[in-house]
Design an enzyme around this catalytic site. Structure first.
Site, PDB file in Angstrom:
ATOM      1  N   THR A  65      -0.005   6.150  -1.706  1.00  0.00           N
ATOM      2  CA  THR A  65      -0.655   7.341  -1.157  1.00  0.00           C
ATOM      3  C   THR A  65      -0.514   7.350   0.366  1.00  0.00           C
ATOM      4  O   THR A  65      -0.143   6.349   0.979  1.00  0.00           O
ATOM      5  CB  THR A  65      -2.157   7.394  -1.506  1.00  0.00           C
ATOM      6  OG1 THR A  65      -2.813   6.241  -0.947  1.00  0.00           O
ATOM      7  CG2 THR A  65      -2.385   7.412  -3.010  1.00  0.00           C
ATOM      8  N   TYR A  87     -17.007   4.789  13.843  1.00  0.00           N
ATOM      9  CA  TYR A  87     -15.671   4.293  13.509  1.00  0.00           C
ATOM     10  C   TYR A  87     -15.210   3.206  14.482  1.00  0.00           C
ATOM     11  O   TYR A  87     -15.323   2.026  14.202  1.00  0.00           O
ATOM     12  CB  TYR A  87     -14.648   5.442  13.444  1.00  0.00           C
ATOM     13  CG  TYR A  87     -13.371   5.012  12.775  1.00  0.00           C
ATOM     14  CD1 TYR A  87     -13.193   5.202  11.404  1.00  0.00           C
ATOM     15  CD2 TYR A  87     -12.363   4.369  13.485  1.00  0.00           C
ATOM     16  CE1 TYR A  87     -12.038   4.764  10.763  1.00  0.00           C
ATOM     17  CE2 TYR A  87     -11.203   3.924  12.856  1.00  0.00           C
ATOM     18  CZ  TYR A  87     -11.044   4.128  11.503  1.00  0.00           C
ATOM     19  OH  TYR A  87      -9.905   3.683  10.876  1.00  0.00           O
ATOM     20  N   GLY A 121       0.847  -1.188   0.000  1.00  0.00           N
ATOM     21  CA  GLY A 121       0.000   0.000   0.000  1.00  0.00           C
ATOM     22  C   GLY A 121       0.880   1.235   0.000  1.00  0.00           C
ATOM     23  O   GLY A 121       0.838   2.039   0.931  1.00  0.00           O
ATOM     24  N   ALA A 161      -2.780  -6.552  -4.095  1.00  0.00           N
ATOM     25  CA  ALA A 161      -1.906  -7.038  -3.022  1.00  0.00           C
ATOM     26  C   ALA A 161      -2.560  -8.129  -2.188  1.00  0.00           C
ATOM     27  O   ALA A 161      -1.884  -8.796  -1.407  1.00  0.00           O
ATOM     28  CB  ALA A 161      -1.476  -5.879  -2.129  1.00  0.00           C
ATOM     29  N   ALA A 184      -5.292  -0.003   2.017  1.00  0.00           N
ATOM     30  CA  ALA A 184      -6.649   0.502   2.213  1.00  0.00           C
ATOM     31  C   ALA A 184      -7.449   0.180   0.958  1.00  0.00           C
ATOM     32  O   ALA A 184      -7.115   0.633  -0.131  1.00  0.00           O
ATOM     33  CB  ALA A 184      -6.640   2.006   2.467  1.00  0.00           C
ATOM     34  N   LYS A 222     -10.334  -3.242  12.737  1.00  0.00           N
ATOM     35  CA  LYS A 222      -9.082  -2.803  13.346  1.00  0.00           C
ATOM     36  C   LYS A 222      -8.797  -3.576  14.633  1.00  0.00           C
ATOM     37  O   LYS A 222      -7.636  -3.873  14.955  1.00  0.00           O
ATOM     38  CB  LYS A 222      -9.135  -1.298  13.620  1.00  0.00           C
ATOM     39  CG  LYS A 222      -9.234  -0.439  12.367  1.00  0.00           C
ATOM     40  CD  LYS A 222      -8.056  -0.646  11.432  1.00  0.00           C
ATOM     41  CE  LYS A 222      -8.099   0.298  10.240  1.00  0.00           C
ATOM     42  NZ  LYS A 222      -7.002   0.041   9.279  1.00  0.00           N
TER      43      LYS A 222
END
Length: 396
Positions: A53, A237, A50, A114, A142, A246
């Site tokens: 960016t 979140y 990743g 990936a 991401a 996460k």
């Protein structure tokens, strides 16, 4: 090749084009920031999954231009075609390669999925041919979806709460109005799919692959990036579907660390980073309003950090020796964001903000400008009326 005048095509959190020279200028700026902090010239081999960016790109820049390391970057970006520009990440990668070649720093890139076994096999082959065992693995992937390499099933992530429906303030990115948004709770399938996309399984597959192939160096470090965020975003979140993913990543990492310690004397960590403006975060209700407050509040306090500042701190203060961690074993680069002073001021503004007083409590115009800069627009010093070559070659 014909040149084109490239003007932004952006609506809300969607950008359908990018400016190659703007992207290049931003990459060069991050390289200069890193060089100004000094080059430690420790060398080594760094793999960034990743890498085109945000935090992944910043990690690669710090590894190459702050450490003198050889880097292999994996990403999934679209090149230009016809009159359609490439993606910003593609132009970022091209600019990185140009700078690395000029500096004589080894750099290789693989553009593909990936999550796939094919890209992982290409990574192994590239490491064997050009670099050797990896000293540092950075996992900064991401993606909104993942096709599982074993089952072939494509899983789609969602942005939903996991308990009761969530209601909170948000900002309409098209109109700038402060609105109330209500989001219904995720189903069990949606939670499971989000964990499949954004949880710890793929990070574990990368670590396992490198161990099995003998491509983790003695004392190697693996780091995956995460975010926790403030109370005002927890409902959507940290306590939502993304937060569950996460949490899965954070629960997976200690087991990987034990395997690495046993095999090569290495360790795996989760780094909880500061909130930043990205296309992914812009898509999450509530978060753009929070970012519109966070940036000016932290700038006023003198503690604001862009991704390149965060990654310089990670590599220089933590990855050069034994990382400092919290009680859960996580590196906390969000420490300055989460101070009582910063969060107290944001809570005060959050309670008061509405459409009429938005400019008093948040910098939405600044947010919009930062967002457009991600795609190479509104970068200082560029003449956007000049035609530019949109087809740029990325070394294979």
């Amino acid at each position: 090749m014909a040149k084109e005048i490239v003007q932004p095509r952006i609506r809300g959190f969607i950008a359908t084009n990018a400016h190659p020279e703007g992207c290049r200028a931003r990459v060069l700026s991050q390289i200069e920031t890193t060089r100004e902090l000094g080059v430690e010239d420790t060398g080594g081999n760094v793999l960034v999954v990743g890498a085109s960016t945000g935090y992944g790109l910043a990690s690669r820049i710090v590894a190459a231009f702050g450490r003198g390391a050889k880097t292999l970057g994996c990403f999934y970006e679209r090149p230009a075609g016809g009159k359609r520009t490439a993606t910003a990440g593609y132009y970022n990668a091209v600019a990185f390669h140009e700078a690395a070649a000029e500096a004589g720093v080894g750099a290789w890139s693989l553009n593909g999925d990936a999550f796939s076994d094919e890209l992982k096999a290409q990574t192994v082959a590239t490491l064997r041919e050009h670099m050797g065992p990896v000293d540092t693995l950075i996992y900064s992937l991401a993606s909104p979806r993942r096709t599982h390499p074993k089952t072939g099933v494509t899983h789609q992530s969602t942005l939903k709460p996991t308990g009761d429906p969530f209601t909170g303030k948000t900002i309409n990115l098209n109109t700038g109005a402060v609105e109330s948004v209500t989001i219904e709770s995720a189903s069990g399938v949606e939670v499971a799919d989000t964990i499949q996309v954004m949880g710890g399984e793929d990070f574990a597959l990368w670590v396992s692959l490198l161990l099995e192939e003998g491509l983790l160096a003695e004392g190697a470090t693996a780091v995956a990036y995460s975010y926790i965020g403030p109370d005002v975003t927890h409902g959507i979140y940290r306590s939502g579907t993304i937060g569950m993913a996460k949490l899965h990543l954070e629960e997976t990492t200690p087991h990987l660390s034990q395997r690495m310690a046993s095999a090569v004397g290495g360790r795996a960590y989760v780094s909880v980073n500061k909130g930043v403006i990205t296309p992914a975060s812009a898509a999450i209700p509530v978060v753009p309003l929070y970012m519109s407050m966070l940036y000016p509040v932290m700038r006023a306090a003198g503690t604001h950090e862009a991704p390149i500042d965060q990654m310089n701190r990670l590599f220089r203060e933590h990855l050069g020796g034994t990382p400092v961690t919290d009680e859960a074993g996580r590196i906390r680069l969000d420490d300055r964001e989460m101070t009582d002073e910063i969060q107290g001021e944001i809570a005060r503004r959050w309670a008061a903000v509405d459409t009429d007083n938005l400019a008093e409590h948040a910098d939405f115009r600044g947010y919009q400008s930062e967002f457009r800069q991600l795609f190479g627009f509104e970068v200082e010093g560029l003449d956007y009326g000049q035609p530019v070559e949109i087809e740029r070659a990325l070394p294979s």
